[in-house]
Design a protein around this motif. Structure first.
Motif, PDB file in Angstrom:
ATOM      1  N   GLN A 199      57.674  12.695 -30.878  1.00 61.77           N
ATOM      2  CA  GLN A 199      57.099  13.004 -32.201  1.00 61.77           C
ATOM      3  C   GLN A 199      55.592  13.230 -32.124  1.00 61.77           C
ATOM      4  O   GLN A 199      54.939  13.386 -33.146  1.00 61.77           O
ATOM      5  N   MET A 200      55.038  13.233 -30.898  1.00 61.03           N
ATOM      6  CA  MET A 200      53.582  13.355 -30.742  1.00 61.03           C
ATOM      7  C   MET A 200      53.217  14.581 -29.916  1.00 61.03           C
ATOM      8  O   MET A 200      54.038  15.099 -29.143  1.00 61.03           O
ATOM      9  N   SER A 201      51.964  15.029 -30.072  1.00 57.30           N
ATOM     10  CA  SER A 201      51.479  16.169 -29.281  1.00 57.30           C
ATOM     11  C   SER A 201      51.184  15.695 -27.855  1.00 57.30           C
ATOM     12  O   SER A 201      51.134  14.484 -27.591  1.00 57.30           O
ATOM     13  N   GLY A 202      50.966  16.641 -26.951  1.00 56.99           N
ATOM     14  CA  GLY A 202      50.657  16.311 -25.557  1.00 56.99           C
ATOM     15  C   GLY A 202      49.418  15.434 -25.453  1.00 56.99           C
ATOM     16  O   GLY A 202      49.397  14.451 -24.701  1.00 56.99           O
ATOM     17  N   GLY A 203      48.403  15.780 -26.227  1.00 61.43           N
ATOM     18  CA  GLY A 203      47.154  15.020 -26.184  1.00 61.43           C
ATOM     19  C   GLY A 203      47.363  13.589 -26.637  1.00 61.43           C
ATOM     20  O   GLY A 203      46.850  12.643 -26.026  1.00 61.43           O
ATOM     21  N   GLN A 204      48.162  13.450 -27.719  1.00 57.42           N
ATOM     22  CA  GLN A 204      48.433  12.093 -28.229  1.00 57.42           C
ATOM     23  C   GLN A 204      49.228  11.284 -27.202  1.00 57.42           C
ATOM     24  O   GLN A 204      48.961  10.106 -26.984  1.00 57.42           O
ATOM     25  N   GLN A 205      50.185  11.969 -26.568  1.00 56.44           N
ATOM     26  CA  GLN A 205      51.010  11.275 -25.563  1.00 56.44           C
ATOM     27  C   GLN A 205      50.144  10.794 -24.396  1.00 56.44           C
ATOM     28  O   GLN A 205      50.322   9.687 -23.893  1.00 56.44           O
TER      29      GLN A 205
END
Lengths: 220, 418
Positions: free
Chosen positions: A141-147
Motif C-alpha cells: 500500500q506504499m510507494s517505493g520511497g516509503q517502503q
C-alpha cells in the motif's frame, strides 16, 4: 573496526567452482562512509554479506570490534546481525503480509525487547524518518520511497552502529534516491558506519571512501 | 518465539484453516476407530468377567418359538428342571422388571431418589417404581460375585415366609435390613412379601436386561435382586421375558438332549456356547472395525500428504520472509522450531476439537449403558493413542519442509522475489 584479512569465498555447484572473493584484505574504521563499487558479479555483494555475517568466508580472518567473526557459530552470528550490523536492501526486503510497524519492530522482537519499549522506539524512528502515518499500512500500500524508509527505519531501530546498504537506491527514482542518500549521510555524520554497495558513481560520491572490486579482488 | 508463531499463523490464515480442517477430520476418524475398537474389547472383557464358569462350557439358550404361549411358563419350568437334573449341569434365567413395593409408594425420600436417578428415562413419570431383577437362584452358580444360592433361601420370620431381597447401595438411607416390602399392584406377584436381607456392594453388576452378551453389564446400585417366586417360575409372561437370558453350565455336551427335550415341550430353541457366541460376535464386529481402521488410515495419509504439500509450498513462498528474519537476527534453528511449534499447536487444537466432538457424540448418541464404557475408553486409551498420533503425524509432516528450510542460504533468500 572491521578488519578483513585474506578473505576468500568459493562457491561450488556440482563440478563448477566459482571464486567470488580472492584474498580480500580490508580495514574499515568506525564512523566511516565507504562505498564498494564494481560491475555486476564482481563480488561486492558477497563481500557485504560476509561483513554482515549473512555468509561466511571459505578462508581468511574477519574481525569486528576485536571479535573474530570467522570463528563464531551460527547463533553467535545471529546476535551480531541483530545488534552490531544492520541491512538496507535494494528490493527493500519487507515482509509483505506484515504491516510497516511489524516490519520495523522485527530486530527488537528478535532481541526480546518488551512490547512497550518496542512501541516507543518504533515511533521515535518513524518520526525521525517522517513515516509515522504509514505504520499501519502493508508494504504493497506504499510507494517505493516509503517502503525504503520503512526498511531504513527497521535498520535504525536496532541501534546497530554499522549500516550495510546493498544498492539502496536501485529501486528508487532519482529524487527519492537522493533523499535516501542524504539520510544516510546524516546518519554517518551522527556516528554510524555506512558501507554502501553500488555501481552508480553518483551514489558512491556520497561516501568518504570508495573501494572498487573486480573479479573478486580489491582494485583500489 | 510464541509471539512469532501466533503472528505467523495469523498472517497465514488460509493455510492454518486448511491444516486444521484436515487434521480434525483425520483425528475424529482415528478417535472413533480407536474408541470403538478398545471399547468393544472392554465390553467383551466385562461380560466375560461376569461368568465364573468356563465360557466353552457355558451355554446360552435362544428360544425361537413356543407352541402354546399360555402353557409356555410350565414348559420352561419343566425344561429347566430337566437340565438341572443332568449330572454336573446347572440352568437358570433372569428378567428385569419394574415393580411397585407398597411400602415405598408414599416414601418421599425414595421417590426423590428415583426422580433424580430416572430423569430422562422411561421411568421418569413413575418415580415410585423399583427396578427388580428376578432370577432362578441356580444362575448364581455360573456368575462371578459374592452371592450364592444359599443367600436367597426363603426367610421364616414371625410365622410368615418372606423371599429375600437385596437392595442396591443407593437405597441405604431409604430402607433398612429387615424391612418388609410387598408387591400388591402386580398381577403375578400379588401379595408376595420380600424382606430386605442386605445391601449390594458398590461394584455389584448384572447382565443387561435386553441382551446379556452384546450389551454392557449394568450396575446394581439402583436396582433390587430377588429370586423368582414359585408363581414366577411357571408364569408364562414372566418366563417368556427370560428368552435370551437363560444360561446353562455343563461339563457334558448337552446341546442335543436339551434341544430334544425342548421340542417335546413345544419349544424350539438353539443352544450356543458363550465362547462360540463371543467369537462370532467378534468376527462380525472386526469387519466393521477393519473398515473404520482402513478409512482412518486413508484419511490420515491424505491429511499427511496435504499437510506436507501445504508446508512445502509455505516454506517456498516464505523464502524471502525467512531471509529477512535471518538478516535481522533470527537463527535458522528458531525458524525451524517456530514451524515445528506452529504445526504442533495446530495439530493439538485439531486434536482437542476432535476429542470434544467425539466426547459429545458418544455422550449424546449412545444409550446410557454404552456411554460409560465408550467415554471411559475415549478418555483413557484413545486419548493416549491420539497424543501418540499427533506426535507421529507432526514428525512425519515436518520432515521434508525442515530439510528444505535447513538447506536455504540466507544471503540468497533475502533477494528472492515474492
Amino acid at each position: 573496526m572491521i578488519q578483513l584479512e585474506n578473505i576468500s569465498k568459493i562457491y561450488k555447484f556440482d563440478d563448477v567452482v566459482t571464486e567470488a572473493l580472492k584474498d580480500v584484505s580490508l580495514i574499515i574504521e568506525n564512523g566511516e562512509f565507504v562505498a564498494i563499487m564494481g560491475a555486476s558479479g564482481s563480488g561486492k555483494s558477497t563481500l557485504l554479506n560476509i561483513i554482515g555475517c549473512m555468509d561466511t568466508a571459505t578462508s581468511g580472518k574477519y574481525t569486528l570490534d576485536n571479535e573474530v567473526i570467522s570463528e563464531l557459530n551460527s547463533k553467535e552470528l545471529s546476535k551480531i546481525r541483530n545488534k552490531k550490523v544492520t541491512f538496507v536492501f535494494q528490493n527493500f526486503a519487507l515482509m509483505e503480509k506484515y504491516t510497516a510497524y511489524e516490519n520495523i519492530e522485527l530486530p527488537l522482537v528478535n532481541r526480546k525487547v518488551p512490547a512497550g519499549e518496542r512501541h516507543k522506539r518504533v515511533l521515535k524512528v518513524a518520526q525521525q524518518l517522517g513515516i509515522e502515518g504509514q505504520l499501519r499500512k502493508l508494504p504493497k500500500q506504499m510507494s517505493g520511497g516509503q517502503q525504503q524508509r520503512i526498511a531504513l527505519a527497521r535498520a535504525l531501530v536496532s541501534g546497530a552502529d554499522i549500516i550495510l546498504a546493498d544498492e539502496p537506491t536501485g529501486a528508487l527514482d532519482h529524487k527519492t534516491g537522493i533523499e535516501l542518500m542524504e539520510i544516510l549521510r546524516n546518519l554517518n555524520e551522527n556516528g554510524k558506519t555506512i558501507i554502501l554497495v553500488t555501481h552508480d558513481p553518483a551514489i558512491a560520491g556520497y561516501a568518504k571512501r570508495i573501494i572498487t572490486i573486480s573479479d573478486g579482488g580489491i582494485c583500489q | 518465539m510464541m509471539r512469532n508463531i501466533f503472528s505467523s499463523m495469523w498472517h497465514n490464515k488460509l493455510q492454518v484453516l486448511l491444516i486444521l480442517i484436515l487434521s480434525t477430520i483425520a483425528f475424529v476418524l482415528a478417535l472413533l476407530t480407536l474408541t470403538n475398537s478398545f471399547a468393544f474389547n472392554t465390553q467383551i472383557s466385562m461380560v466375560e468377567d461376569m461368568f465364573s464358569s468356563p465360557l466353552d462350557k457355558t451355554y446360552r439358550i435362544d428360544v425361537s418359538c413356543t407352541e402354546n404361549f399360555d402353557t409356555s411358563g410350565v414348559a420352561f419350568a419343566e425344561l429347566k428342571e430337566f437340565i438341572n437334573q443332568q449330572g454336573n449341569t446347572v440352568c437358570g434365567a433372569y428378567d428385569q422388571t419394574g415393580a411397585y413395593f407398597d411400602e415405598l409408594q408414599g416414601n418421599q425420600e425414595y421417590i426423590a431418589l428415583n426422580q433424580k436417578a430416572y430423569a430422562g428415562t422411561l421411568y421418569a413419570d413413575n418415580p415410585s417404581i423399583a427396578e427388580v431383577i428376578f432370577f432362578d437362584t441356580e444362575i448364581l452358580n455360573l456368575m462371578s460375585g459374592r452371592l450364592s444360592q444359599e443367600d436367597f433361601q426363603p426367610v421364616e420370620q414371625n410365622g410368615e415366609t418372606y423371599l429375600p431381597l437385596y437392595a442396591g447401595k443407593d437405597f441405604k438411607g431409604v430402607m433398612s435390613v429387615g424391612d418388609v416390602l410387598t408387591i400388591s399392584r402386580d398381577n403375578i406377584r400379588n401379595g408376595t412379601k420380600y424382606i430386605v436381607k442386605d445391601f449390594l456392594p458398590d461394584d455389584a453388576k448384572w447382565f443387561d436386561d435386553s441382551d446379556p452378551i452384546t450389551m454392557p453389564v449394568t450396575s446394581l446400585n439402583h436396582k433390587f435382586l430377588a429370586p423368582f417366586s414359585k408363581i414366577d417360575k411357571t408364569d408364562s409372561m414372566t418366563q417368556q421375558s427370560t428368552v435370551g437370558k437363560i444360561f446353562i453350565v455343563s461339563d457334558n455336551d448337552i446341546k442335543d438332549s436339551v434341544s430334544k427335550k425342548a421340542l417335546q415341550l413345544g419349544i424350539k430353541l438353539r443352544v450356543t456356547s458363550i465362547s462360540d457366541f463371543i467369537e462370532q460376535w467378534k468376527e462380525d464386529n472386526n469387519q466393521i472395525l477393519k473398515l473404520n481402521f482402513f478409512l482412518a488410515v486413508v484419511v490420515l495419509i491424505c491429511s499427511a500428504i496435504s499437510m506436507i504439500s501445504t508446508l512445502c509450498v509455505t516454506v517456498l513462498l516464505k523464502k524471502k520472509e525467512y531471509g529477512i528474519r535471518i538478516a535481522f537476527g533470527t537463527t535458522k534453528r528458531q525458524i525451524i522450531l517456530s514451524l515445528c511449534f506452529e504445526i504442533l499447536i495446530l495439530n493439538v487444537i485439531a486434536g482437542a476439537i476432535a476429542f470434544t466432538y467425539s466426547y459429545f457424540k458418544y455422550a449424546n448418541s449412545l444409550i446410557s449403558s454404552f456411554q460409560e464404557i465408550y467415554i471411559k475408553t475415549l478418555c483413557s486409551t484413545s486419548l493416549i493413542g491420539l497424543i501418540v498420533l499427533i506426535i507421529f503425524l507432526v514428525a512425519i509432516v515436518l520432515l521434508i519442509p525442515v530439510v528444505i528450510l535447513a538447506r536455504y542460504n540466507p544471503a540468497e533468500l533475502v533477494k528472492e522475489e515474492s
